[in-house]
Design a protein around this motif. Sequence first.
Motif, mmCIF file in Angstrom:
data_model
loop_
_atom_site.group_PDB
_atom_site.id
_atom_site.type_symbol
_atom_site.label_atom_id
_atom_site.label_comp_id
_atom_site.label_asym_id
_atom_site.label_seq_id
_atom_site.Cartn_x
_atom_site.Cartn_y
_atom_site.Cartn_z
ATOM 1 N N LYS A 1 0.833 -1.207 0.000
ATOM 2 C CA LYS A 1 0.000 0.000 0.000
ATOM 3 C C LYS A 1 0.865 1.254 0.000
ATOM 4 C CE LYS A 1 -4.034 -2.034 0.210
ATOM 5 N NZ LYS A 1 -4.888 -2.060 -0.962
ATOM 6 N N LEU A 2 1.966 1.237 0.746
ATOM 7 C CA LEU A 2 2.876 2.390 0.761
ATOM 8 C C LEU A 2 3.490 2.635 -0.614
ATOM 9 C CD1 LEU A 2 4.648 1.882 4.190
ATOM 10 C CD2 LEU A 2 3.094 3.742 3.572
ATOM 11 N N ILE A 3 3.908 1.566 -1.273
ATOM 12 C CA ILE A 3 4.496 1.691 -2.608
ATOM 13 C C ILE A 3 3.448 2.211 -3.600
ATOM 14 C CG2 ILE A 3 5.500 0.424 -4.559
ATOM 15 C CD1 ILE A 3 7.402 0.924 -2.146
ATOM 16 N N GLU A 4 2.226 1.681 -3.523
ATOM 17 C CA GLU A 4 1.157 2.159 -4.397
ATOM 18 C C GLU A 4 0.902 3.657 -4.172
ATOM 19 O OE1 GLU A 4 -2.241 -0.281 -3.562
ATOM 20 O OE2 GLU A 4 -1.336 -2.068 -4.455
ATOM 21 N N GLY A 5 0.878 4.071 -2.905
ATOM 22 C CA GLY A 5 0.662 5.478 -2.580
ATOM 23 C C GLY A 5 1.789 6.359 -3.093
ATOM 24 N N LEU A 6 3.020 5.892 -2.958
ATOM 25 C CA LEU A 6 4.173 6.647 -3.446
ATOM 26 C C LEU A 6 4.136 6.757 -4.970
ATOM 27 C CD1 LEU A 6 6.846 8.091 -2.963
ATOM 28 C CD2 LEU A 6 7.962 5.835 -2.950
ATOM 29 N N LEU B 1 0.471 16.837 -7.445
ATOM 30 C CA LEU B 1 -0.426 17.871 -6.935
ATOM 31 C C LEU B 1 -1.805 17.317 -6.567
ATOM 32 C CD1 LEU B 1 0.527 20.750 -9.387
ATOM 33 C CD2 LEU B 1 1.397 20.306 -7.079
ATOM 34 N N GLY B 2 -1.979 16.020 -6.748
ATOM 35 C CA GLY B 2 -3.266 15.395 -6.437
ATOM 36 C C GLY B 2 -3.492 15.289 -4.942
ATOM 37 N N PRO B 3 -4.664 14.849 -4.574
ATOM 38 C CA PRO B 3 -4.982 14.718 -3.147
ATOM 39 C C PRO B 3 -4.101 13.650 -2.481
ATOM 40 C CG PRO B 3 -6.689 13.702 -4.484
ATOM 41 C CD PRO B 3 -5.744 14.387 -5.431
ATOM 42 N N VAL B 4 -3.805 13.877 -1.234
ATOM 43 C CA VAL B 4 -3.028 12.916 -0.453
ATOM 44 C C VAL B 4 -3.978 11.800 -0.026
ATOM 45 C CG1 VAL B 4 -1.678 12.565 1.649
ATOM 46 C CG2 VAL B 4 -1.431 14.690 0.344
ATOM 47 N N ALA B 5 -3.577 10.595 -0.283
ATOM 48 C CA ALA B 5 -4.422 9.444 0.052
ATOM 49 C C ALA B 5 -4.255 9.055 1.516
ATOM 50 C CB ALA B 5 -4.048 8.265 -0.832
ATOM 51 N N ALA B 6 -5.347 8.696 2.136
ATOM 52 C CA ALA B 6 -5.329 8.115 3.476
ATOM 53 C C ALA B 6 -5.726 6.658 3.313
ATOM 54 C CB ALA B 6 -6.290 8.836 4.396
ATOM 55 N N ILE B 7 -4.869 5.764 3.768
ATOM 56 C CA ILE B 7 -5.115 4.335 3.586
ATOM 57 C C ILE B 7 -5.230 3.682 4.954
ATOM 58 C CG2 ILE B 7 -4.202 2.188 2.629
ATOM 59 C CD1 ILE B 7 -2.595 4.018 0.673
ATOM 60 N N LEU B 8 -6.279 2.947 5.157
ATOM 61 C CA LEU B 8 -6.484 2.217 6.397
ATOM 62 C C LEU B 8 -6.361 0.733 6.092
ATOM 63 C CD1 LEU B 8 -7.248 2.260 9.401
ATOM 64 C CD2 LEU B 8 -9.644 2.165 8.675
ATOM 65 N N VAL B 9 -5.423 0.079 6.744
ATOM 66 C CA VAL B 9 -5.204 -1.349 6.544
ATOM 67 C C VAL B 9 -5.871 -2.086 7.703
ATOM 68 C CG1 VAL B 9 -3.483 -3.177 6.332
ATOM 69 C CG2 VAL B 9 -3.041 -0.931 5.324
ATOM 70 N N GLN B 10 -6.700 -3.032 7.381
ATOM 71 C CA GLN B 10 -7.441 -3.798 8.383
ATOM 72 C C GLN B 10 -6.507 -4.688 9.189
ATOM 73 O OE1 GLN B 10 -10.852 -3.562 8.878
ATOM 74 N NE2 GLN B 10 -10.596 -4.861 10.628
ATOM 75 N N GLY B 11 -6.617 -4.612 10.500
ATOM 76 C CA GLY B 11 -5.880 -5.524 11.372
ATOM 77 C C GLY B 11 -6.703 -6.772 11.647
ATOM 78 N N ARG B 12 -6.125 -7.674 12.387
ATOM 79 C CA ARG B 12 -6.791 -8.928 12.739
ATOM 80 C C ARG B 12 -6.566 -9.192 14.223
ATOM 81 N NH1 ARG B 12 -6.179 -14.889 10.076
ATOM 82 N NH2 ARG B 12 -6.736 -16.018 11.960
ATOM 83 N N PHE B 13 -7.594 -9.646 14.917
ATOM 84 C CA PHE B 13 -7.455 -10.015 16.329
ATOM 85 C C PHE B 13 -7.809 -11.475 16.493
ATOM 86 C CE2 PHE B 13 -8.901 -10.590 20.704
ATOM 87 C CZ PHE B 13 -7.736 -10.207 21.352
#
Length: 155
Positions: free
Chosen positions: A126-131, A139-151
């Motif tokens: 996800k970090l590489i995709e965002g970069l 100049l596009g919008p900054v993406a906020a990415i939420l990665v689902q955790g597991r319990f």
Amino acid sequence: MPRSRRIALQLLVQKDQASAARLAGYKRAMAEAGIPIDQSLIGDGTFTMESSAAWFDRLLASSDPPTGLACANELGLLGALHALGRLGLTPGRDVHIVTRDNTRLARFLPAKIGVHSVDMANVGHKLIEGLASRIANPLGPVAAILVQGRFDPAE
């Protein structure tokens, strides 16, 4: 007379984003459960195995020791387990433990531990995709990415 529910929290450094989120979640959960927060049960520092064991030793030696512990990471967990073992206490019976474990180490331990984990390979992707997206469109919008955790609860 039953002991009160006392839940200790390990934080790495109180001023980092992950620790601030853990502390906020801890405070919210304690409030929702109607459990007063005891500041002496909140520890912060770079929890190595040794420092975690020493911190948990101090908590267990108190007149009203914790009945639960949320560990910051795998090293904090190992230190806490070491402290419990020296006293002949059993995780899951004498003290309930949950931990953050992205290395999957806890599944190899013969102890009942609740485990929260995040797929770090997925985080890297996800970090590489965002970069790459940012490079393509600076100049596009900054993406906020939420990665689902597991319990996985203690078995």
